[in-house]
Design an enzyme around this catalytic site. Structure first.
Site, PDB file in Angstrom:
ATOM      1  N   HIS A 206       1.037  -1.273   0.140  1.00  0.00           N
ATOM      2  CA  HIS A 206       0.069   0.120   0.037  1.00  0.00           C
ATOM      3  C   HIS A 206       1.082   1.392  -0.005  1.00  0.00           C
ATOM      4  CE1 HIS A 206      -3.706  -2.112   1.614  1.00  0.00           C
ATOM      5  NE2 HIS A 206      -3.867  -1.738   0.402  1.00  0.00           N
ATOM      6  N   ASP A 456       3.035 -11.472  -9.842  1.00  0.00           N
ATOM      7  CA  ASP A 456       2.842 -13.014  -9.574  1.00  0.00           C
ATOM      8  C   ASP A 456       3.871 -13.719 -10.192  1.00  0.00           C
ATOM      9  OD1 ASP A 456       0.581 -13.400  -7.927  1.00  0.00           O
ATOM     10  OD2 ASP A 456      -0.762 -12.977  -9.554  1.00  0.00           O
ATOM     11  N   CYS A 503       1.935  -5.842 -17.884  1.00  0.00           N
ATOM     12  CA  CYS A 503       1.070  -5.117 -16.951  1.00  0.00           C
ATOM     13  C   CYS A 503       1.089  -5.234 -15.758  1.00  0.00           C
ATOM     14  CB  CYS A 503      -0.576  -5.682 -17.542  1.00  0.00           C
ATOM     15  SG  CYS A 503      -0.740  -7.177 -16.943  1.00  0.00           S
TER      16      CYS A 503
END
Length: 571
Positions: A206, A456, A503
């Site tokens: 965050h 990922d 992306c």
């Protein structure tokens, strides 16, 4: 600034020598030089401290006192969310929801019902869920910081202490902390807090997300940062991932000036994406809803490279209807009429469970039923989503591309492509699993494009949870092993003339973006706030320079060395 400096480690103690360079993980590029500030102190916690049981007759009142405190904290967070915009508003709203989540609230109330004072009950309940979230890993592990922040705010409310948080400095300052909760970072004034540095956190935390939105440099996982006292002048370099303690003022000022020149060039960039010698590279934006797409359309972004559709599914007890989904998708398509929009089908499971999908309990959900694998047990969810995307495309007169997350085999790609083509759309897949990168040539037999999700792909390649602060150096997308897999996928696309984009958050790093282009990537999609900086940086180098930087990075053995080698090649 590091030519005559030394490095330090977490064992650093006492006063740090002037010029000491603390190494961390780059999160947001840029350089700033200013004094250190730190968040206000939080309540001292001792769950084992003796506390008399609350008399049975007083327990309802104690429970009511706790409920009121949690409600007051949530209300303040919602108020701040209403005043914020974009990612900051979303982060604050999510934290407000967590502040009144029935799971931990119920656990605290149960403890109060057993005689525990409210403060003790809050500590015990939060500890219970911190342990649970940590074991789950992924984004759930990141919620640990949020939950601890809520705990401290509720305890402060219960005990009459000032609400913990970030002070408002009198002069532009650099905020340093062990970790920062979303509520700490979401309301920051970028004219006063000019950079962030944390001991914990990762490049997709965050803290990094908010820093990127604010456009301020950010370095996370900084070794030895806790030893830097408040008021110390430091230089934060979000490109190199360093914090320099008490640097030479003239050297620091020159670095800041150079960073500002880069920022000015970025602000002047209007697109379209291309290298200095004319190699076209589409610069796209990542969005999650219509509001984000409309904001991205105000930037030079040429389209959408990643539309995260799962937000219309999460926190729902029932699946949204085809018409509901189509309306949401149409908002994004309407924001970029006639331009490229890549829609990712539902990426849920693991840290983003769906209440209506019947997820099984899994020992390791990050390696379990997530992404496209949800369709194995409930194909209707996928087919209805594709129907909704096709409906939105027809209503808006557009032709979006559609890609699936978590594809691991050519057979999965073929199966997905068949469903996409059946509704008249263009199929592609995400490359997030190393197996998919290695077999990209065979996957491209079935689909029309690939999009590499570096977040990922990095965590699966390095076997390191991308939300783990302790493993942040492993989950740096500059890892040569990750770059090698990107190169493999890009080469497969070039061989058959099919586009391969990126992306993931790696595309938001202007220097790494140049390396990705050198590896053969044809498009870059990043947070809207990063679009201009990426496009401007790419426009100042040739394709040959990009290729030289990519080759240099691939020959190294660590993320730090890869970054340094690429920067040398580009300069």
């Amino acid at each position: 600034m590091s030519s005559s400096t030394t490095t330090t480690s977490p064992s650093t103690a006492g006063t740090l020598a002037a010029g000491t360079v603390l190494q961390g993980v780059p999160a947001v590029a840029g350089v700033q030089y200013a004094p250190v500030i730190r968040p206000g102190s939080r309540p001292r916690l001792d769950a084992d401290a003796p506390a008399p049981d609350v008399a049975e007759a007083d327990r309802p009142a104690e429970a009511a006192r706790f409920t009121a405190a949690a409600g007051a904290v949530a209300a303040r967070l919602r108020d701040r969310a209403a005043l914020a915009t974009g990612a900051a508003s979303e982060v604050l709203a999510a934290t407000a929801t967590l502040a009144q989540d029935r799971a931990w609230i119920g656990a605290a109330e149960k403890r109060i019902g057993g005689g525990a004072p409210a403060v003790t009950a809050v500590i015990g309940a939060v500890d219970q869920f911190v342990t649970m979230f940590t074991q789950l890993g992924g984004l759930m592990a990141e919620r640990v910081t949020d939950l601890r922040d809520i705990r401290d705010r509720v305890i402060a409310e219960l005990t009459g202490l000032p609400e913990p948080g970030v002070p408002v400095p009198d002069v532009p300052s650099i905020l340093c902390a062990e970790d920062l909760a979303p509520v700490d970072t979401a309301g920051l004034d970028a004219s006063l807090v000019v950079a962030l540095a944390t001991t914990l956190g990762g490049p997709t935390s965050h803290t990094a997300i908010i820093a990127r939105q604010l456009g301020i440099p950010c370095v996370v996982a900084v070794d030895g940062l806790d030893a830097v006292p408040v008021g110390t002048m430091v230089a934060v370099d979000g490109t190199l991932g360093t914090v320099t303690v008490s640097p030479d003022p003239q050297t620091a000022a020159a670095a800041v000036a150079g960073s500002q020149r880069d920022a000015d060039l970025a602000n002047q960039w209007t697109g379209p994406g291309a290298t200095a010698d004319g190699q076209v590279v589409a610069i796209l934006a990542n969005v999650q809803d219509g509001a984000a797409a409309r904001a991205a359309a105000e930037t030079p972004a040429e389209g959408v490279g990643l539309f995260r559709t799962e937000l219309c599914f999460l926190n729902r007890d029932t699946e949204p209807t085809v018409d509901e989904q189509a309306a949401i998708y149409a908002e994004v398509l309407n924001a970029f009429p006639g331009r490229k929009v890549v829609v990712r089908t539902l990426d849920a499971g693991s840290d983003k469970p769906l209440k209506f999908a019947g997820h099984p309990d899994e020992a390791n959900p990050a390696l379990g039923v997530r992404g496209i694998r949800i369709a194995d047990g409930n194909l209707g969810i996928l087919t209805r989503q594709l129907e909704a995307i096709a409906q939105a495309a027809e209503a808006t007169g557009t032709s979006p591309w559609v890609m699936a997350p978590m594809i691991a085999t050519p057979a999965e790609a073929a199966h997905f492509a068949g469903h996409v083509r059946a509704v008249g759309l263009t199929p592609g897949v995400m490359i997030e699993v190393p197996a998919a990168a290695l077999l990209a040539d065979r996957i491209l037999d079935h689909v029309d494009f690939l999009s590499i999700g570096t977040n990922d792909l990095t965590q699966y390649t390095m076997a390191a949870d991308r939300m783990s602060a302790e493993l942040a150096t492993l989950t740096d997308p500059w890892q040569p092993a990750v770059l090698s897999l990107v190169a493999t996928a890009a080469k497969a696309g070039a061989a058959v003339g099919k586009p391969v984009g990126v992306c993931g958050e790696a595309a938001a790093d202007p220097v790494l973006a140049c390396v990705l282009v050198g590896l053969g990537v044809s498009s870059l999609s990043a947070a809207a706030a990063a679009v201009a900086a990426v496009g401007a940086r790419l426009g100042r180098v040739t394709l040959e320079q990009c290729r030289a930087a990519a080759e240099a990075a691939l020959t190294t053995a660590s993320a730090a060395d890869a970054r340094a080698a690429a920067m040398t090649a580009l300069e």
